[in-house]
Scaffold this motif. Structure first.
Motif, PDB file in Angstrom:
ATOM      1  N   GLN A   1      63.530   9.928  89.968  1.00  0.00           N
ATOM      2  CA  GLN A   1      64.305  11.074  89.475  1.00  0.00           C
ATOM      3  C   GLN A   1      65.721  10.691  89.009  1.00  0.00           C
ATOM      4  O   GLN A   1      66.686  11.402  89.272  1.00  0.00           O
ATOM      5  N   MET A   2      65.801   9.581  88.266  1.00  0.00           N
ATOM      6  CA  MET A   2      67.086   9.158  87.711  1.00  0.00           C
ATOM      7  C   MET A   2      67.230   9.569  86.244  1.00  0.00           C
ATOM      8  O   MET A   2      68.299   9.392  85.661  1.00  0.00           O
ATOM      9  N   GLY A   3      66.150  10.044  85.622  1.00  0.00           N
ATOM     10  CA  GLY A   3      66.207  10.434  84.216  1.00  0.00           C
ATOM     11  C   GLY A   3      65.923   9.287  83.250  1.00  0.00           C
ATOM     12  O   GLY A   3      65.898   9.479  82.040  1.00  0.00           O
ATOM     13  N   PHE A   4      65.711   8.083  83.767  1.00  0.00           N
ATOM     14  CA  PHE A   4      65.361   6.905  82.974  1.00  0.00           C
ATOM     15  C   PHE A   4      64.604   5.960  83.895  1.00  0.00           C
ATOM     16  O   PHE A   4      64.597   6.133  85.118  1.00  0.00           O
ATOM     17  N   SER A   5      63.936   4.961  83.316  1.00  0.00           N
ATOM     18  CA  SER A   5      63.340   3.906  84.134  1.00  0.00           C
ATOM     19  C   SER A   5      63.991   2.580  83.778  1.00  0.00           C
ATOM     20  O   SER A   5      64.510   2.401  82.671  1.00  0.00           O
ATOM     21  N   LEU A   6      63.978   1.648  84.729  1.00  0.00           N
ATOM     22  CA  LEU A   6      64.658   0.362  84.602  1.00  0.00           C
ATOM     23  C   LEU A   6      63.667  -0.747  84.946  1.00  0.00           C
ATOM     24  O   LEU A   6      63.005  -0.681  85.992  1.00  0.00           O
ATOM     25  N   HIS A   7      63.602  -1.764  84.060  1.00  0.00           N
ATOM     26  CA  HIS A   7      62.597  -2.808  84.195  1.00  0.00           C
ATOM     27  C   HIS A   7      63.204  -4.188  83.984  1.00  0.00           C
ATOM     28  O   HIS A   7      64.070  -4.366  83.129  1.00  0.00           O
ATOM     29  N   ASP A   8      62.724  -5.161  84.738  1.00  0.00           N
ATOM     30  CA  ASP A   8      63.028  -6.572  84.535  1.00  0.00           C
ATOM     31  C   ASP A   8      61.752  -7.143  83.909  1.00  0.00           C
ATOM     32  O   ASP A   8      60.719  -7.246  84.563  1.00  0.00           O
ATOM     33  N   THR A   9      61.829  -7.486  82.618  1.00  0.00           N
ATOM     34  CA  THR A   9      60.627  -7.839  81.865  1.00  0.00           C
ATOM     35  C   THR A   9      60.675  -9.284  81.395  1.00  0.00           C
ATOM     36  O   THR A   9      61.693  -9.743  80.888  1.00  0.00           O
ATOM     37  N   ILE A  10      59.550  -9.966  81.549  1.00  0.00           N
ATOM     38  CA  ILE A  10      59.369 -11.322  81.042  1.00  0.00           C
ATOM     39  C   ILE A  10      58.465 -11.231  79.813  1.00  0.00           C
ATOM     40  O   ILE A  10      57.367 -10.674  79.873  1.00  0.00           O
ATOM     41  N   ILE A  11      58.945 -11.767  78.683  1.00  0.00           N
ATOM     42  CA  ILE A  11      58.130 -11.884  77.479  1.00  0.00           C
ATOM     43  C   ILE A  11      57.669 -13.344  77.440  1.00  0.00           C
ATOM     44  O   ILE A  11      58.494 -14.261  77.428  1.00  0.00           O
ATOM     45  N   LYS A  12      56.361 -13.539  77.434  1.00  0.00           N
ATOM     46  CA  LYS A  12      55.807 -14.883  77.586  1.00  0.00           C
ATOM     47  C   LYS A  12      55.979 -15.733  76.323  1.00  0.00           C
ATOM     48  O   LYS A  12      55.801 -15.250  75.203  1.00  0.00           O
ATOM     49  N   GLU A  13      56.330 -16.987  76.546  1.00  0.00           N
ATOM     50  CA  GLU A  13      56.600 -17.941  75.466  1.00  0.00           C
ATOM     51  C   GLU A  13      55.438 -18.015  74.481  1.00  0.00           C
ATOM     52  O   GLU A  13      54.268 -18.041  74.870  1.00  0.00           O
ATOM     53  N   GLY A  14      55.773 -18.015  73.186  1.00  0.00           N
ATOM     54  CA  GLY A  14      54.782 -18.186  72.137  1.00  0.00           C
ATOM     55  C   GLY A  14      53.944 -16.958  71.838  1.00  0.00           C
ATOM     56  O   GLY A  14      52.968 -17.043  71.098  1.00  0.00           O
ATOM     57  N   THR A  15      54.319 -15.803  72.382  1.00  0.00           N
ATOM     58  CA  THR A  15      53.518 -14.596  72.178  1.00  0.00           C
ATOM     59  C   THR A  15      54.136 -13.675  71.138  1.00  0.00           C
ATOM     60  O   THR A  15      55.318 -13.764  70.820  1.00  0.00           O
ATOM     61  N   GLU A  16      53.287 -12.786  70.627  1.00  0.00           N
ATOM     62  CA  GLU A  16      53.706 -11.720  69.720  1.00  0.00           C
ATOM     63  C   GLU A  16      53.071 -10.431  70.228  1.00  0.00           C
ATOM     64  O   GLU A  16      51.874 -10.407  70.521  1.00  0.00           O
ATOM     65  N   THR A  17      53.859  -9.385  70.335  1.00  0.00           N
ATOM     66  CA  THR A  17      53.366  -8.084  70.787  1.00  0.00           C
ATOM     67  C   THR A  17      53.769  -7.032  69.768  1.00  0.00           C
ATOM     68  O   THR A  17      54.948  -6.940  69.393  1.00  0.00           O
ATOM     69  N   TYR A  18      52.785  -6.236  69.328  1.00  0.00           N
ATOM     70  CA  TYR A  18      53.069  -5.102  68.454  1.00  0.00           C
ATOM     71  C   TYR A  18      53.365  -3.906  69.347  1.00  0.00           C
ATOM     72  O   TYR A  18      52.588  -3.599  70.264  1.00  0.00           O
ATOM     73  N   ILE A  19      54.486  -3.229  69.081  1.00  0.00           N
ATOM     74  CA  ILE A  19      54.928  -2.129  69.944  1.00  0.00           C
ATOM     75  C   ILE A  19      55.392  -0.963  69.085  1.00  0.00           C
ATOM     76  O   ILE A  19      56.065  -1.145  68.073  1.00  0.00           O
ATOM     77  N   TRP A  20      55.052   0.241  69.539  1.00  0.00           N
ATOM     78  CA  TRP A  20      55.549   1.467  68.912  1.00  0.00           C
ATOM     79  C   TRP A  20      55.766   2.489  70.021  1.00  0.00           C
ATOM     80  O   TRP A  20      54.816   3.089  70.520  1.00  0.00           O
ATOM     81  N   TYR A  21      56.998   2.676  70.431  1.00  0.00           N
ATOM     82  CA  TYR A  21      57.312   3.658  71.465  1.00  0.00           C
ATOM     83  C   TYR A  21      57.530   5.013  70.808  1.00  0.00           C
ATOM     84  O   TYR A  21      58.654   5.484  70.698  1.00  0.00           O
ATOM     85  N   LYS A  22      56.446   5.644  70.395  1.00  0.00           N
ATOM     86  CA  LYS A  22      56.574   6.940  69.722  1.00  0.00           C
ATOM     87  C   LYS A  22      56.947   8.050  70.694  1.00  0.00           C
ATOM     88  O   LYS A  22      57.427   9.091  70.274  1.00  0.00           O
ATOM     89  N   ASN A  23      56.746   7.820  72.003  1.00  0.00           N
ATOM     90  CA  ASN A  23      57.059   8.831  73.017  1.00  0.00           C
ATOM     91  C   ASN A  23      58.306   8.519  73.838  1.00  0.00           C
ATOM     92  O   ASN A  23      58.668   9.296  74.710  1.00  0.00           O
ATOM     93  N   HIS A  24      58.924   7.371  73.600  1.00  0.00           N
ATOM     94  CA  HIS A  24      60.039   6.917  74.430  1.00  0.00           C
ATOM     95  C   HIS A  24      61.137   6.294  73.578  1.00  0.00           C
ATOM     96  O   HIS A  24      60.878   5.767  72.503  1.00  0.00           O
ATOM     97  N   LEU A  25      62.341   6.326  74.097  1.00  0.00           N
ATOM     98  CA  LEU A  25      63.445   5.535  73.572  1.00  0.00           C
ATOM     99  C   LEU A  25      63.618   4.356  74.523  1.00  0.00           C
ATOM    100  O   LEU A  25      63.448   4.506  75.737  1.00  0.00           O
ATOM    101  N   GLU A  26      63.959   3.190  73.958  1.00  0.00           N
ATOM    102  CA  GLU A  26      64.119   2.007  74.800  1.00  0.00           C
ATOM    103  C   GLU A  26      65.370   1.246  74.386  1.00  0.00           C
ATOM    104  O   GLU A  26      65.637   1.092  73.194  1.00  0.00           O
ATOM    105  N   ALA A  27      66.109   0.782  75.372  1.00  0.00           N
ATOM    106  CA  ALA A  27      67.212  -0.150  75.159  1.00  0.00           C
ATOM    107  C   ALA A  27      66.854  -1.436  75.899  1.00  0.00           C
ATOM    108  O   ALA A  27      66.312  -1.393  77.009  1.00  0.00           O
ATOM    109  N   VAL A  28      67.146  -2.576  75.265  1.00  0.00           N
ATOM    110  CA  VAL A  28      66.759  -3.878  75.804  1.00  0.00           C
ATOM    111  C   VAL A  28      67.962  -4.817  75.765  1.00  0.00           C
ATOM    112  O   VAL A  28      68.636  -4.917  74.738  1.00  0.00           O
ATOM    113  N   TYR A  29      68.204  -5.514  76.868  1.00  0.00           N
ATOM    114  CA  TYR A  29      69.276  -6.501  76.950  1.00  0.00           C
ATOM    115  C   TYR A  29      68.652  -7.834  77.338  1.00  0.00           C
ATOM    116  O   TYR A  29      67.990  -7.941  78.386  1.00  0.00           O
ATOM    117  N   CYS A  30      68.817  -8.845  76.502  1.00  0.00           N
ATOM    118  CA  CYS A  30      68.249 -10.170  76.757  1.00  0.00           C
ATOM    119  C   CYS A  30      69.185 -10.975  77.653  1.00  0.00           C
ATOM    120  O   CYS A  30      70.369 -11.128  77.339  1.00  0.00           O
TER     121      CYS A  30
END
Length: 127
Positions: A32-61
């Motif tokens: 119940q914070m109004g947002f979710s917070l994640h520590d995410t690992i993107i695996k080396e050499g990968t490609e992911t197609y993403i479309w967050y049509k239902n969410h807004l996302e901010a990402v800090y590398c």
């Protein structure tokens, strides 16, 4: 107050692993914070197609290098210290040249069970 350490999340139901990424979910809808917070690992050499049509996302590398390519638009290099925000529900490809570690924030918050569907979308409420 909510206090958690990454070691408490790794290997639990809040540690979601896929072929291209792993998401350790610190804060979720149930918190119940109004947002979710994640520590995410993107695996080396990968490609992911993403479309967050239902969410807004901010990402800090915080580790690694890669790129984000907006479908029909620009490609941006990702390196430590860089932030991007998908403020317009942009369809995109996320590519990791090396393993990347990202801090991600979602609004509305995720429930914790989400994975990308065939369109690259997270459902609005995956409970």
């Amino acid at each position: 107050m909510i206090v958690k350490h990454l070691a408490e999340i790794v290997g639990t139901k809040d540690d979601i692993d896929t072929p291209t990424w792993s998401s350790r979910r610190f804060l979720l809808k149930q918190d119940q914070m109004g947002f979710s917070l994640h520590d995410t690992i993107i695996k080396e050499g990968t490609e992911t197609y993403i479309w967050y049509k239902n969410h807004l996302e901010a990402v800090y590398c915080i580790e690694g290098e890669g790129e984000i390519e907006v479908v029909g638009g620009e490609t941006y290099a990702i390196r430590p210290g860089m932030m991007y925000a998908l403020s317009g529900h942009e369809k995109h490809f996320l590519r990791a040249k090396s393993q990347m570690r990202m801090v991600c924030v979602f609004n509305p918050p995720l429930t914790g069970r989400e994975v990308h569907d065939e369109e690259g979308v997270y459902p609005l409420d995956a409970e």
